[in-house]
Design a protein around this motif. Structure first.
Motif, short mmCIF file in Angstrom:
data_model
loop_
_atom_site.label_atom_id
_atom_site.label_comp_id
_atom_site.label_asym_id
_atom_site.label_seq_id
_atom_site.Cartn_x
_atom_site.Cartn_y
_atom_site.Cartn_z
N ALA A 75 0.84 -1.21 0.00
CA ALA A 75 0.00 0.00 0.00
C ALA A 75 0.87 1.25 0.00
O ALA A 75 0.61 2.22 -0.74
N MET A 76 1.94 1.22 0.80
CA MET A 76 2.80 2.42 0.89
C MET A 76 3.55 2.67 -0.42
O MET A 76 3.70 3.81 -0.86
N ALA A 77 3.98 1.58 -1.07
CA ALA A 77 4.68 1.74 -2.36
C ALA A 77 3.72 2.36 -3.39
O ALA A 77 4.10 3.28 -4.13
N LEU A 78 2.47 1.88 -3.41
CA LEU A 78 1.49 2.45 -4.36
C LEU A 78 1.25 3.92 -4.04
O LEU A 78 1.20 4.78 -4.93
N ASP A 79 1.13 4.21 -2.74
CA ASP A 79 0.89 5.60 -2.32
C ASP A 79 2.07 6.49 -2.73
O ASP A 79 1.88 7.59 -3.26
N ASP A 80 3.28 5.98 -2.50
CA ASP A 80 4.48 6.78 -2.86
C ASP A 80 4.53 7.04 -4.37
O ASP A 80 5.01 8.08 -4.81
N LEU A 81 4.05 6.07 -5.17
CA LEU A 81 4.06 6.26 -6.63
C LEU A 81 3.10 7.37 -7.04
O LEU A 81 3.35 8.09 -8.01
N VAL A 82 2.01 7.52 -6.29
CA VAL A 82 1.10 8.65 -6.55
C VAL A 82 1.81 9.95 -6.19
O VAL A 82 1.83 10.91 -6.97
N ARG A 83 2.44 9.97 -4.98
CA ARG A 83 3.13 11.21 -4.53
C ARG A 83 4.23 11.61 -5.50
O ARG A 83 4.54 12.79 -5.63
N SER A 84 4.86 10.62 -6.15
CA SER A 84 5.96 10.95 -7.05
C SER A 84 5.45 11.37 -8.43
O SER A 84 6.24 11.67 -9.33
N GLY A 85 4.11 11.35 -8.62
CA GLY A 85 3.53 11.83 -9.88
C GLY A 85 3.55 10.82 -11.00
O GLY A 85 3.20 11.14 -12.13
N LYS A 86 3.93 9.57 -10.69
CA LYS A 86 4.01 8.58 -11.78
C LYS A 86 2.66 7.93 -12.08
O LYS A 86 2.47 7.34 -13.14
N THR A 87 1.74 8.00 -11.13
CA THR A 87 0.37 7.54 -11.39
C THR A 87 -0.59 8.47 -10.66
O THR A 87 -0.26 9.01 -9.59
N LEU A 88 -1.77 8.66 -11.26
CA LEU A 88 -2.74 9.57 -10.62
C LEU A 88 -3.56 8.84 -9.57
O LEU A 88 -3.90 9.40 -8.53
N TYR A 89 -3.91 7.57 -9.87
CA TYR A 89 -4.72 6.76 -8.96
C TYR A 89 -4.09 5.38 -8.83
O TYR A 89 -3.25 5.01 -9.65
N VAL A 90 -4.52 4.62 -7.83
CA VAL A 90 -4.02 3.25 -7.73
C VAL A 90 -5.18 2.27 -7.72
O VAL A 90 -6.32 2.60 -7.36
N GLY A 91 -4.85 1.03 -8.12
CA GLY A 91 -5.83 -0.05 -8.11
C GLY A 91 -5.16 -1.34 -7.64
O GLY A 91 -3.93 -1.41 -7.52
#
Ligand SMILES: NC(=O)c1ccc[n+]([C@@H]2O[C@H](COP(=O)([O-])OP(=O)(O)OC[C@H]3O[C@@H](n4cnc5c(N)ncnc54)[C@H](OP(=O)(O)O)[C@@H]3O)[C@@H](O)[C@H]2O)c1
Length: 255
Positions: A75-91
């Motif tokens: 969950a944290m890795a997905l969240d960090d990817l949003v914070r880094s701007g590489k994805t807008l949402y996660v699934g």
């Protein structure tokens, strides 16, 4: 392949497109080439963006639950990817009810823009209803994207004359075949009659049946022929079912 098509044809439309990618099934050798650890998810998305020539995707999925990685790490890795701007949402994808409920707690804590659990779902495979995961998604105001919505083509006009012995079904839908080929073929023909009464093909009705429910945000249909894609796209023209039609469909499926 998508990268090539995007660069050649779709690039001017980037702001109109929802582009998604996943990580979790085998992509490169060694232990980090699959599953849902921080290293796998971060490396996979970077590689995917490079291949497609994109700065970001709209949704990045953890393709499957990883029994060897703490769910908080995923969950944290997905969240960090949003914070880094590489994805807008996660699934997430293929997470069962218990796994979905658990990861949603982390997403709430982190304020992660979690929107979807991509699941195997079609008229013949109702496991996500029985497991409770659909209800969990509804309660949390998020959605599913149904994959395999035509059950490998069973829910089209292709097998009305019978299902060949070498017919292969995806691992997520194997229970569909438990009733035996001839009973299933009979059901497909009965469903096709309802579709005809609705002025739809069987494929269109099967897709419309999924899309009738708001919890199904979209369907990922597989088609290698343009004519099939064109047939399927017409499903959105009628996604309303009468109570009588729904009752008849249930009766056929549970006979
Ligand atoms: N999240 C996951 O773990 C996961 C797992 C599996 C799949 N998926 C995704 O789901 C997508 C769809 O899966 P799927 O291919 O099993 O889906 P599907 O849409 O249930 O079945 C596709 C089959 O139906 C046939 N078909 C489609 N439209 C038709 C039509 N109008 N008339 C007659 N036959 C028709 C196709 O034939 P033709 O090829 O001849 O058009 C193909 O054999 C995949 O591409 C993949 O991206 C996700």
């Amino acid at each position: 392949m998508f990268g090539q098509i995007y660069q050649a044809d779709l690039k001017p439309y980037r702001d109109e497109l929802v582009i998604t990618t996943k990580a979790g099934f085998h992509m490169w050798p060694g232990p980090y080439g699959q599953m849902s650890s921080r290293k796998t998810l971060m490396t996979a998305l970077d590689n995917s963006l490079k291949r497609m020539g994109l700065d970001y995707v709209d949704i990045f999925y953890s393709h499957r639950f990883d029994p060897d990685t703490n769910l908080e790490e995923t969950a944290m890795a997905l969240d960090d990817l949003v914070r880094s701007g590489k994805t807008l949402y996660v699934g997430i994808s293929n997470y069962d009810n218990a796994q979905t409920q658990e990861i949603i707690k982390y997403f709430h804590d982190f304020h992660t823009p979690f929107v979807v659990n991509q699941l195997s779902y079609n008229m013949l495979n109702r496991e996500v209803e029985e497991d409770g995961v659909l209800d969990t998604l509804k309660t949390n105001n998020v959605a599913t994207v149904a994959y395999g919505p035509l059950a490998e083509g069973l829910l089209t006009n292709r097998y009305l004359g019978g299902i060949p012995e070498d017919f292969q079904i995806h691992w997520s839908s194997t229970a569909v075949m438990d009733q035996g080929r001839s009973a299933l073929t009979q059901k497909l023909n009965q469903l096709n009659e309802i579709a005809q009464n609705r002025d739809q093909t069987m494929a269109q009705m099967a897709l419309a049946w999924l899309l009738k429910d708001d919890v199904v945000a979209s369907v990922v249909t597989g088609a290698s022929k343009v004519s099939h894609l064109e047939d399927n796209l017409k499903a959105v023209q009628n996604t309303t079912f009468t109570t009588d039609e729904l009752d008849q469909i249930e009766k056929i499926l549970h006979a």
